[in-house]
Design an enzyme around this catalytic site. Structure first.
Site, PDB file in Angstrom:
ATOM      1  CG  HIS A  12      -2.277   0.607   0.942  1.00 37.34           C
ATOM      2  ND1 HIS A  12      -2.443   1.742   0.172  1.00 37.34           N
ATOM      3  CD2 HIS A  12      -3.532   0.240   1.321  1.00 37.34           C
ATOM      4  CE1 HIS A  12      -3.726   2.050   0.106  1.00 37.34           C
ATOM      5  NE2 HIS A  12      -4.406   1.147   0.778  1.00 37.34           N
ATOM      6  CB  SER A  13       4.335   2.015   0.983  1.00 32.71           C
ATOM      7  OG  SER A  13       4.991   0.958   0.297  1.00 32.71           O
TER       8      SER A  13
END
Length: 518
Positions: free
Chosen positions: A163-164
């Protein structure tokens, strides 16, 4: 479940003219660092149904020409100690990408598919992926290609990102930018036109064009007052949720205090988008309003059954007549509803960025709304729609989403990543679930020449035992559930309740229409 993989031995790395491996370095954004914190290590998984047998070589060649041209998908995360080595900085460092290190072609042994149930095999396969972290020495993404015929697809592709790399909206837009219309392979997917102006602003504009300037001025002042009041109330609720205000301990509320990393189960169901639009048009609502209302009805049905089963298990009410419902009268069940705050980054912008090396706004630009579901059985199923619309309309007339985004950035800069991650984790832990709704293409699209039947994106790694994602595509809506199987062991029954609630509400709408015509 035994899964064998094969890799192409040919060299498929993307080489730059410069011989150095490291081309450029960019610090991780504060939001990206939060997504790497132990309390909030989140991944995005998207299951994509394919209409025909997958050709891995074609997919690999297509990825070389598109996806890995994006900086985040050709960069690895590097941590560097600073000063006394207690503090570390994290940066994205560009690197050569060997595409076959990221594309896993699964050699599925048919004898391992119990009773020939390919759908269950796929669910187990994806569930196993939630237990395996990505290798941080390489760019943080994978693509799994499964030669597996399921009930709704000939083959399946599974995309997994950290998700980064970006928020769900930007990641899905990037995936769509790699796709083309089946009817015209040179054309990018088309999304429905979104009218972002609210009904409130439309009324104000109409008033400004009318004769009554005084009435228009009153409406403007009243709208501004309500905006401030709603924002203050929502801000106080969010602060209270972070500190002490907890949801009711229902059968779907998980406990992530002692186990930060759990195996999650991902399931999906596809329903008719036309049914949702029928309700939307008749009730003069949005698709999101309908989805929220149906979800409230489905959750109420599911919880009623779970409470009934719990009472049977402990032997209560065996000799007495069963009550209308076994649920408590007052249940606080709230969802963290994700809101996209990004100025529109179109699919065309992302396609141009990959093709020409241009730049566009990227990263995690999401805010949260704490949405309270009104749990309870209703004689009139349309009450669920009206209640959900009333709440979300009030939330739209509030700056809650922007406020949570700004507050998060302030906490990150002031107190650091660890404190911010703990605060966000605590706030989410005090709610029950997460919820999001993404708009998809209106025509059939192809993934490097492979027509797509459905897309089912989801997220895991945050402290919720239930996450509901909705993805529209053509004339269908796919509901994706990510659940903690130790809390919700029967996610398909929850999908059944959602679908039955949709049909019940549709029937009520049609009955109301027929009565009005008589």
């Amino acid at each position: 479940m035994e899964i064998k993989t094969r890799r192409d031995t040919s060299e498929t790395s993307v080489r730059k003219d410069d011989e150095e491996e490291v081309e450029e370095e960019q610090p991780l954004s504060p939001a990206a660092r939060v997504f790497h914190a132990p309390e909030f290590n989140c991944y995005v998984i998207s299951v994509i149904g394919i209409k025909k047998k997958i050709d891995p070589d074609v997919i690999i060649e297509g990825l070389k020409q598109t996806l890995i041209r994006h900086p985040r998908f050709s960069s690895k995360m590097v941590s560097t100690s600073v000063g006394n080595k207690k503090r570390q900085t994290q940066s994205w460092v560009r690197t050569n990408v060997v595409v076959t290190d990221h594309v896993i072609v699964s050699d599925i042994q048919t004898q391992n598919i119990e009773n020939g149930n390919a759908d269950a095999f796929l669910e187990t396969y994806v569930s196993n992926l939630t237990t395996v972290p990505l290798d941080i020495s390489k760019p943080l993404w994978q693509l799994h290609l499964l030669d597996l015929k399921t009930s709704d697809a000939e083959n399946v592709a599974v995309l997994k990102f950290h998700h980064s790399l970006g928020d769900g909206m930007s990641l899905m837009a990037l995936v769509l930018a790699c796709m083309r219309k089946t009817s015209n392979p040179d054309e990018l997917p088309s999304l429905p036109n979104q009218n972002r102006s609210s009904s409130r602003s439309s009324r104000l504009m109409a008033g400004s064009r009318g004769d009554s300037r005084f009435l228009w001025l009153v409406m403007v002042i009243w709208s501004a007052i309500m905006l401030v009041l709603n924002t203050v109330c929502d801000a106080l609720e969010f602060i209270a949720t972070t500190m002490f205000l907890k949801d009711t301990e229902t059968p779907i509320k998980g406990d992530f205090r002692f186990s930060k990393s759990k195996r999650m189960c991902l399931v999906h169901r596809t329903v008719s988008l036309d049914d949702i639009k029928l309700i939307k048009n008749t009730m003069k609502m949005t698709v999101n309003d309908v989805v929220l209302g149906v979800s409230q009805a489905g959750l109420s049905q599911y919880l009623d059954r779970r409470y009934g089963e719990k009472k049977k298990k402990v032997g209560e009410d065996q000799d007495s007549k069963r009550k209308a419902t076994d649920m408590p009268k007052r249940i606080r069940l709230r969802s963290a509803l994700l809101v996209n705050l990004r100025p529109n980054t179109g699919i065309q912008d992302l396609a141009d960025m990959m093709a020409k090396g241009s730049t566009c706004r990227w990263g995690n630009w999401i805010g949260y709304i704490v949405f309270p579901f009104s749990i309870g059985l209703r004689d009139d199923p349309l009450q669920h729609l009206r209640r959900a619309k009333r709440i979300i309309d009030r939330k739209k007339n509030s700056l809650e989403a922007a406020l949570t985004f700004v507050a998060g950035k302030f906490i990150l800069k002031t107190f650091g990543v660890q404190v911010a991650a703990k605060i966000i984790n605590r706030a989410l832990s005090n709610t029950t679930m997460s919820f999001s709704n993404l708009i998809g293409p209106i025509e059939e699209i192809s993934f490097y020449g492979h027509p797509i039947t459905y897309m089912a994106p989801s997220v895991y790694g945050h402290p919720h035992a239930l996450t509901m994602h909705f993805q529209s595509y053509m004339n269908q809506m796919t509901i994706s559930l990510t659940v903690d199987p130790t809390v919700i062991s029967d996610p398909h029954r929850l999908l059944d309740d959602w679908e039955k609630s949709l049909q019940s509400i549709k029937a009520a709408v049609q009955e109301r229409d027929s009565r009005s015509l008589d």
